[in-house]
Design a protein around this motif. Structure first.
Motif, PDB file in Angstrom:
ATOM      1  N   SER A 648       0.744  -1.167  -0.061  1.00 21.78           N
ATOM      2  CA  SER A 648       0.136  -0.220   0.007  1.00 21.78           C
ATOM      3  C   SER A 648       0.804   1.422  -0.104  1.00 21.78           C
ATOM      4  O   SER A 648       0.680   2.068   0.122  1.00 21.78           O
ATOM      5  CB  SER A 648      -1.355   0.011   1.126  1.00 21.78           C
ATOM      6  N   THR A 649       2.433   1.054   0.482  1.00 25.89           N
ATOM      7  CA  THR A 649       3.033   2.108   0.376  1.00 25.89           C
ATOM      8  C   THR A 649       3.428   2.463  -1.095  1.00 25.89           C
ATOM      9  O   THR A 649       3.161   2.232  -1.693  1.00 25.89           O
ATOM     10  CB  THR A 649       4.637   1.966   0.568  1.00 25.89           C
ATOM     11  N   ASP A 650       2.607   4.179  -1.625  1.00 25.79           N
ATOM     12  CA  ASP A 650       3.268   4.627  -2.946  1.00 25.79           C
ATOM     13  C   ASP A 650       4.571   4.678  -2.998  1.00 25.79           C
ATOM     14  O   ASP A 650       5.574   4.306  -2.388  1.00 25.79           O
ATOM     15  CB  ASP A 650       2.492   6.126  -2.993  1.00 25.79           C
ATOM     16  N   ASP A 651       4.380   5.010  -4.635  1.00 30.15           N
ATOM     17  CA  ASP A 651       5.822   4.517  -5.250  1.00 30.15           C
ATOM     18  C   ASP A 651       6.922   5.499  -5.061  1.00 30.15           C
ATOM     19  O   ASP A 651       8.519   5.372  -4.630  1.00 30.15           O
ATOM     20  CB  ASP A 651       5.603   4.736  -6.829  1.00 30.15           C
TER      21      ASP A 651
END
Length: 958
Positions: A648-651
């Motif tokens: 779920s961590t953004d790029d």
């Protein structure tokens, strides 16, 4: 050691020869000449040391191989001899590991071959392989002889040493003795001491000056040593200047760095993180591309369409796998439907052409019976009617012809009757007999068809008889007389009348038969349901067409039924597709008309399958991103748990944390590299200083136990750079060269003074003379003591030799005497005369003169040496197999019997193999009342025999 099983796989003439369950005592092997007995003995001779290279052995076929199972000290072992290798022994029943030396004990390879394998050759005074009597003594006496035989040599060594020292009496004045040299040294020392009493004062002056010069030389050497140490110290400082300077720089760099934390940082994972980052880059690119492709290429914009595709992945895939088959099935069914329509139209057209009143209906054809029986009945009746009609037509034609001809003849007769009554010769046609015969056959055949064959035959014969009579009456007219043509015409007319009546009767019969058959055919037409107005001539062809049409109708209905089944099956299968797709799209397809809109349905399924693949690509790309994130997270959390990431961590956050790890890794690596460089430099400095030469060089500037590294650092700090140290080294080297020149000059002066002093007498000369006297006295005492020791040792060894001869050799001779006396019963024993190595045996007897070996008969001499060998075997501490190869050939029966008694006693301690080709010897072994096992050897093959009698008979037969 005893042999239980012996397999000679490849040795000389033997190939896979076997002896199983071998007796532990006496084993008698009998065979004719050249059966392989000697080769068997040679094979056993190799048991101790194997087959040597270059030995005179019978050649193998491929490679020497002997395999045996043996017992030793109650345990079983396997013995293997392969080629020229040393034999190997391995336990079978868990016994202790043994080597070949453990089994054969003190018996050497040569002793085993000469003592334990005995043939006639070994009973000679010098058997083959024995060089001389001393060599034989070594074989017979073994280790005992080795000890005893060396004693005279030791005694002679002591005697020679004593003789070399002081000859026989120990006179020191004799110049050839070792006592003479110290004796002369003492005399010379005494002469030198008397001469050493002159020039003492001059000697002392020269000695004092020499002492002064030596002191100056020593001071110069000390200064030289100090200067050399300085130079060496400067050289080391020059070498270590830069490393020490760099260490100081690194100390400053690392002063505020946390080296421990830097070492603990997982910098080794940097390459792996870069690899994971590359995978992450690829994953997000592929995910973006897959999402764009799905959004661009999908056929439906329904919300949740991608999730629906993935939820129904298995069902869509399975249905899509069937899609091509369904498309082919739809095409096939459509083609079949068209073909069925054409087939029905063709049948209906044929029905209409066949009978216009049937209106193309299948029911009229199907109502007509078309069994094979009915077809046969129709064919038979139609055939009969056709044949009867043909026959009726033929008869009508013949009848009309006869009637016309009869009218012609009647007209001609009328003309004749009106003419003159002149006689005229009548010429009959030559074809008339043939015509009569033809008429007879035709009428007879017709009569047979109408009535019966017998009636037909009788009618035919009657016509032939009448015709022949008429011909005969006609041709008997005298040619020279008028034949009365009128009479002949009348006869012909009469014949034709008969023929016409017969043909008329036959025609009537055929008409009657034809009427019956036509009635039967009419009844059959009505029975079968054929049209009543159908002419009889058309019944057969009409019925044949009906049968063919019936077959076509049945084929049509069968094909139609199969087509409907396949259509319904397809409808059931396509219904599953409709059930699946109705969640995303309404379809116009109906199960009642499955072929209609089926292609559109499959097209929708194909589009869904294509969209599914795009959705799978998105899922795979997403999963690859998750995997890459998981791998990156494993690296980040090994550094800091707070740096953890998930899918779920953004790029952008992921890239920031990767860069943070990389920066920290670079910093940690720099710290670790600096620390490692410092450690390496410190190790280099320490290693260079950790040597005796370095310690010696820095000793003058070192305080107590001060570490050399600190000393070097302190000394290095006094110089600005390496060049300053090099300048100091050059100055030191110049000072060293000056000191060396001064030392060499003093050295030359010392040499001159030493030479001058040596030419003068001194107290030292007196001391040297006394020392020479003392040295000569010490040497004289040493050599005199050695002379005494060797003389005493000579006497002691002589007495030891005599005692050993009594204890060892005489023990062997006593046992051999007992055996020799038991075998001969003529001699009382054996004695050994002269030296041991000479083997001068004598046979003793109380009733007559003694005899030497050369005076004995051949048989008695062989018995003597056999007794010595058997006695030696008894005394050997190793129970090894003994082989006797016709060793008693030259003995008479009484001596042979006594030999077997001795062999029987030997068999109680040793396994004995007795090889013979003499039947009487086999009989004697049985008479010796000793347990024995008997084997026959023929053509290199061993065969167990039941007893001595069987083996004796075989040998007698050979």
């Amino acid at each position: 050691m005893r042999l239980q099983t012996l397999r000679i796989d490849d040795f000389g003439c033997f190939r896979n020869a076997r002896l199983d369950d071998i007796a532990e005592d006496l084993v008698v092997i009998g065979g004719p000449q050249r059966a392989g007995k000697s080769t068997f003995m040679k094979a056993l001779r190799q048991f101790r040391g194997g087959v040597g290279r270059g030995s005179q052995m019978p050649p193998p076929t491929d490679e020497y191989r002997i395999d045996a199972e043996i017992t030793h000290n109650g345990s079983q072992y396997r013995y293997v001899l392969n080629g020229h290798a040393t034999p190997s022994i391995s336990p079978i029943d868990g016994g202790p590991e043994l080597g070949i030396d453990d089994v054969f004990g003190p018996v050497t390879e040569r002793q085993y071959q000469q003592l334990y394998t005995i043939s006639l050759d070994e009973l000679r005074r010098l058997p083959p392989g024995i060089d001389d009597a001393e060599d034989l003594a070594q074989v017979l006496l073994g280790g005992a002889y080795g000890d005893i035989a060396e004693i005279p040599e030791v005694q002679e060594t002591f005697r020679k040493r004593a003789h070399d020292i002081g000859l026989k009496r120990g006179d020191p004045s004799a110049k050839t003795t070792d006592l003479n040299a110290p004796y002369r040294m003492i005399r010379e020392g005494m002469d030198a001491r008397r001469e050493a009493s002159k020039q003492v004062d001059e000697y002392k002056e020269v000695t004092d000056e020499l002492r002064t010069k030596r002191s100056e030389k020593q001071d110069a050497e000390e200064d030289l040593k100090i200067e050399r140490r300085k130079r060496d110290r400067l050289s080391i400082l020059s070498e270590l200047f830069e490393p020490i300077q760099r260490i100081d720089e690194l100390d400053v760099e690392l002063a505020e760095a946390d080296v421990s934390a830097a070492k603990e940082f997982p910098a080794h994972l940097t390459d792996r993180l870069e690899h994971f980052e590359e995978q992450f880059d690829e994953a997000i690119d592929e995910l973006a591309e897959a999402q764009r492709a799905f959004e661009h290429d999908r056929d439906h914009s329904t919300e949740g369409y991608r999730e629906w595709l993935l939820d129904n992945e298995d069902e869509i895939t399975a249905l899509d796998d069937e899609r091509k088959l369904w498309a082919e099935t739809i095409d096939g069914l459509s083609e079949q439907e068209t073909e069925l329509v054409e087939q029905r139209r063709e049948i209906e057209s044929t029905i209409s052409d066949l009978h216009s009143d049937w209106d193309e209906s299948f029911s009229h054809i199907e109502a007509i019976e078309t069994s094979s029986v009915d077809t046969g009945r129709v064919d038979d009746l139609v055939s009969d009617v056709s044949k009867l009609r043909e026959k009726r037509d033929d008869l009508s034609e013949d009848l009309s012809s006869d009637r016309s001809r009869r009218e012609d003849l009647k007209d001609k007769l009328s003309e004749l009757e009106e003419s003159d009554e002149t006689e005229t010769e009548v010429t009959l046609p030559k074809q008339k007999p043939l015509i009569i015969a033809a008429v007879a056959v035709g009428v007879g055949t017709g009569a047979s068809l109408v009535t019966s064959p017998v009636v037909g035959g009788v009618v035919g014969l009657v016509i032939i008889a009448v015709g022949m009579y008429a011909i005969d009456s006609t041709v008997t007219v005298e040619p020279s007389i008028d034949t009365e043509p009128r009479r002949e015409l009348k006869a012909t007319i009469a014949t034709l009348d008969g023929d016409i009546r017969a043909s008329q009767e036959q025609l009537e019969g055929v008409d009657e038969k034809l009427s019956e058959k036509e009635d039967e055919l009419s009844e059959l037409v009505e029975e079968l349901g054929l049209p009543e107005d159908l002419p009889p001539k058309q019944v057969a062809s009409f019925y044949t067409q009906v049968v063919e049409l019936n077959k076509k109708i049945r084929k049509y209905r069968q094909d139609r039924s199969q087509w409907e089944e396949e259509r319904d099956a397809l409808a059931s299968e396509l219904d599953a597709v409709v059930s699946l797709l109705e969640d995303i799209q309404e379809t116009s397809w109906s199960k009642d008309s499955p072929l209609e809109h089926a292609s559109r349905l499959l097209s929708t399924l194909e589009s869904a399958a294509a969209d599914l693949q795009l959705a799978i690509d998105v899922r795979v790309a997403s999963q690859e991103r998750e995997d890459a994130v998981e791998d990156i997270d494993a690296v980040l959390t090994s550094w800091d748990e707070e740096k953890s990431i998930d899918e779920s961590t953004d790029d952008e956050t992921i890239y920031r944390r990767i860069q943070a790890f990389r920066d920290q890794a670079d910093n940690a690596s720099a710290i670790v590299e600096a620390d490692e460089e410092r450690e390496q430099l410190e190790s280099q400095v320490t290693s260079r200083l950790d040597s005796p030469s370095a310690e010696k060089a820095f000793a003058p500037v070192r305080e107590d136990d001060e570490p050399l590294v600190e000393v070097a650092e302190r000394e290095t700090a006094e110089f600005a750079d390496v060049e300053a140290i090099q300048d100091e080294i050059r100055d030191s080297q110049a000072e060293i060269e000056d000191l060396e020149e001064q030392r060499d000059k003093l050295h030359d002066q010392c040499l001159e003074l030493e030479k001058e002093r040596d030419e003068l007498a001194s107290e030292e000369d007196l001391q040297k003379a006394q020392a020479k006297i003392d040295e000569g006295r010490v040497e004289f005492e040493r050599v005199g003591e050695a002379y005494a020791v060797n003389r005493i040792a000579e006497k002691m060894v002589s007495r030891l030799h005599e005692r050993l001869m009594q204890d060892v050799v005489h023990s062997l001779v006593d046992d051999a005497s007992e055996i020799f006396s038991s075998i001969t019963q003529e001699y009382d024993g054996i004695e050994l005369g002269g030296e041991l190595q000479d083997l001068e045996f004598r046979a003793l007897r109380s009733t007559g003169p003694d005899h030497g070996v050369g005076e004995l008969s051949r048989a008695t001499a062989e018995q003597l040496f056999l007794a010595i060998r058997l006695a030696r075997i008894r005394q050997t501490d190793a129970e090894l197999p003994v082989v006797l190869d016709d060793a008693a050939t030259n003995f008479d029966p009484d001596h042979i019997s006594r030999v077997f008694e001795v062999v029987g006693e030997l068999a109680s301690t040793n396994q004995v193999f007795f090889l013979t080709c003499h039947p009487e010897f086999v009989n004697l072994t049985a008479a010796a009342d000793s347990p024995a096992q008997y084997w026959s050897l023929e053509d290199s093959v061993f065969t167990r025999t039941d007893n001595a009698d069987v083996l004796e008979r075989r040998l007698m037969a050979d």
